[in-house]
Structure formats: structure tokens, C-alpha cells
Scaffold this active site. Structure first.
Site, mmCIF file in Angstrom:
data_model
loop_
_atom_site.group_PDB
_atom_site.id
_atom_site.type_symbol
_atom_site.label_atom_id
_atom_site.label_comp_id
_atom_site.label_asym_id
_atom_site.label_seq_id
_atom_site.Cartn_x
_atom_site.Cartn_y
_atom_site.Cartn_z
ATOM 1 N N GLU A 121 -3.345 0.950 -6.305
ATOM 2 C CA GLU A 121 -2.372 -0.104 -6.573
ATOM 3 C C GLU A 121 -2.089 -0.136 -8.059
ATOM 4 O O GLU A 121 -2.980 0.109 -8.872
ATOM 5 C CB GLU A 121 -2.887 -1.459 -6.075
ATOM 6 C CG GLU A 121 -1.835 -2.546 -6.025
ATOM 7 C CD GLU A 121 -0.637 -2.143 -5.176
ATOM 8 O OE1 GLU A 121 0.356 -1.646 -5.776
ATOM 9 O OE2 GLU A 121 -0.687 -2.289 -3.953
ATOM 10 N N CYS B 31 0.867 -1.175 0.000
ATOM 11 C CA CYS B 31 0.000 0.000 0.000
ATOM 12 C C CYS B 31 0.903 1.225 0.000
ATOM 13 O O CYS B 31 1.590 1.499 0.989
ATOM 14 C CB CYS B 31 -0.909 -0.007 1.226
ATOM 15 S SG CYS B 31 -2.037 1.394 1.313
#
Length: 306
Positions: A130, A2
Site C-alpha cells: 500500500e 489492494c
């Protein structure tokens, strides 16, 4: 992993969105906001939050009983833990601490002591970004990942959010993500900075097509309560609550988000994938062609037999 998140709600809205029912009350309350420290850095709502920026983090008030009236509190913290042993400028510790791997968390020189002393926290976000790494491409495609929303609520269109809070019903606005993490209060020559790391784990089949790692997301109140309850839930039991969630949805976004300097709502806007459409069209086109060729071959065989 992340490496970028989004949170466009302001301070008061974040407090409302984190409303909860204490065990001794039958109404929803908003967690107190404790804004002190962090070397003058404050939370600024943004659609593109990068490491070293400050975001609201949910923690137990167990260590803040002298200032907090609620048993959960929100505290702005810098993304990326500053190691306890670091001296001097906090920007120059030269370690990557944005994420911490759950597999090594107990044995880690940095994260093990934080876990053992109750440094558990929850990072609040509307979603995270992402970049697809599961296929070779010159340009990695970014995706925005977030919690499933109620019907007619579009995460990239705030005009569809009903951001209301009442003591009887709680928060009825956009559903947020609650990512498990660890935090630390670093001190050096009178400077105090609260900082955090997001815990990550192997992706499940909800996200492994996109990336092999994912944040540890708490998707129900039982998990949230256990992770925050540092007085009654020990570290091993708390870790057992961290599982790869299946309750996620996503859409493609523009590479505009690639630059952390871009903060506007253009970052999480849905991008219709022409590439995917072309790929599917090509696939079905080839299928039809194969089918046609097979039928031609069968017809030829029949003619020969006749």
C-alpha cells in the site's frame, strides 16, 4: 484498497500452507489444485503481483465435485474480474475490477449476481503493498503489510521460514493472509477464464494512517470456513463475518516495488526510514528547545519577584 500483492511460495508450498482439518477427519489435508483454463496463463511465484496476473485462489469444491477430492480447492485465477456480459478480447473490457467495495456489493450489477450464486473465494498472499496517501508528498511511500509472524520469522527473509507440513500439525511455515473476494468463470467462443476481485472496506485504526481503504481479511478459521461454505452459509451471513482486522503488521519498502515489472525479493525488503528518524529527532529537538525557553522564562519571573 489492494493493488499489489506478494506470493513467493510455489504450488506445493501454497497447498501445504492452505492445509486444513475437514470436519470428518482429525488430520490436516492439502486442498486439491485445479489448474485448467485461463487461456494458458499460469501462476508464477512473485514478490510483486499486479492485476491481470494469475494467483492461487481458495474456493469451495461444491462446483467441482467431479474433479476434486477435497472440499476446499485451490484454483489459479486472473486478478480482475471479467464482466459476464463482455464479448471479445477479455483484456479490453475497460472496467476497474481489481477491488470491489463491500458497501455496494449486493446492489452491484457485476458483483451482486456473483455473490448471490456462491462466487465467494479467498485470495492467498504473503502480504500486500500500500502507498501512503494520508499526507501530501511528491513521492508516495510504499509499505508491505502482512500477518504477524512467530518469533524469529522475518517475512522479508525466507531463510527464517520453517516451511514444513505434517498431517498431525499442519503448516508451520510463514503465516499467510486470506483476503475475501468474489470470482467468476467467463466464457467466450470456447475460451474460459477464471478471474477474481478483492473485497475492500473502510480502514480501521490499524491502517487508516496509511490508506482509507483496506482488503477484507479473514484472520481465523471460523471466518474462513463461513466464507467458503457456499452450501450452508447464505450471502448475508457470510458478509457479516467480514470485519476490518487488527491482526496486521508492516514495514516500509523501497519504491523499487512501484514498477510491476520488478518481481524480485528486493520488492518487500525492509527499508529503515531515515525520514521518520529525522522527523522524530526534529520533534524532540523542538520539545527540548521549548522546555529550555520555558525554564528561562520561569527563571526570569523568579528574579523579578526577588
Amino acid at each position: 484498497m489492494c493493488g499489489r500483492t506478494g506470493l513467493s511460495l510455489n504450488k506445493e508450498q501454497v497447498q501445504s500452507a492452505c492445509g486444513y482439518k475437514p470436519n470428518d477427519r482429525n488430520v490436516y489435508v492439502k486442498p486439491d489444485w485445479l489448474p485448467e483454463h485461463n487461456d494458458g496463463k499460469n501462476f508464477v511465484p512473485s514478490y510483486n503481483i499486479a492485476p491481470t496476473e494469475v494467483t492461487p485462489v481458495l474456493i469451495s469444491s461444491s462446483k467441482f465435485k467431479h474433479t476434486a477430492k477435497t472440499n476446499r480447492v485451490l484454483k489459479p485465477m486472473m486478478w480482475g474480474i471479467i464482466p459476464s456480459w463482455h464479448k471479445g478480447d477479455y483484456k479490453n473490457h475497460n472496467l476497474s475490477t481489481n477491488n470491489c467495495r463491500i458497501e455496494n456489493i449486493k446492489s452491484s450489477k457485476l458483483y451482486g449476481p456473483l455473490l448471490a450464486c456462491g462466487g465467494r473465494c479467498i485470495i492467498i498472499a504473503e502480504g500486500f503493498y500500500e502507498w501512503q496517501t494520508t499526507f501530501k508528498s511528491r513521492v508516495k511511500q510504499p509499505f508491505y503489510i502482512y500477518a504477524p509472524q512467530d518469533e524469529n520469522v522475518k517475512v522479508d527473509d525466507p531463510t527464517t521460514w520453517n516451511n514444513e507440513f505434517t498431517e498431525g500439525r499442519g503448516w508451520k511455515g510463514i503465516k499467510l493472509l486470506h483476503m475475501a473476494g468474489l470470482y467468476h468463470a467467463w466464457q467466450n467462443e470456447g475460451t474460459i477464464i477464471y478471474s477474481y476481485s478483492v473485497i475492500t472496506m473502510d480502514s480501521n485504526n490499524a491502517l487508516d494512517w496509511l490508506h482509507h481503504r483496506m482488503p477484507a481479511i479473514l484472520d481465523n478459521q471460523e471466518q474462513i470456513e463461513a466464507w467458503l461454505d457456499i452450501d450452508n452459509v447464505n450471502a448475508d451471513i457470510a458478509l457479516s463475518y467480514l470485519k476490518p482486522t487488527m491482526l496486521l503488521t508492516w514495514h516500509q519498502v523501497s519504491t523499487f516495488v512501484n514498477s510491476s515489472r520488478n518481481k524480485s525479493d528486493n520488492c518487500n525488503k525492509r527499508l529503515e526510514s531515515k525520514t521518520t528518524q529525522k522527523t522524530l529527532t526534529a520533534f524532540f529537538g523542538k520539545s527540548e528547545k521549548r522546555k529550555s525557553n520555558e525554564e528561562t522564562k520561569e527563571d526570569s519571573k523568579k528574579i523579578k519577584k526577588e
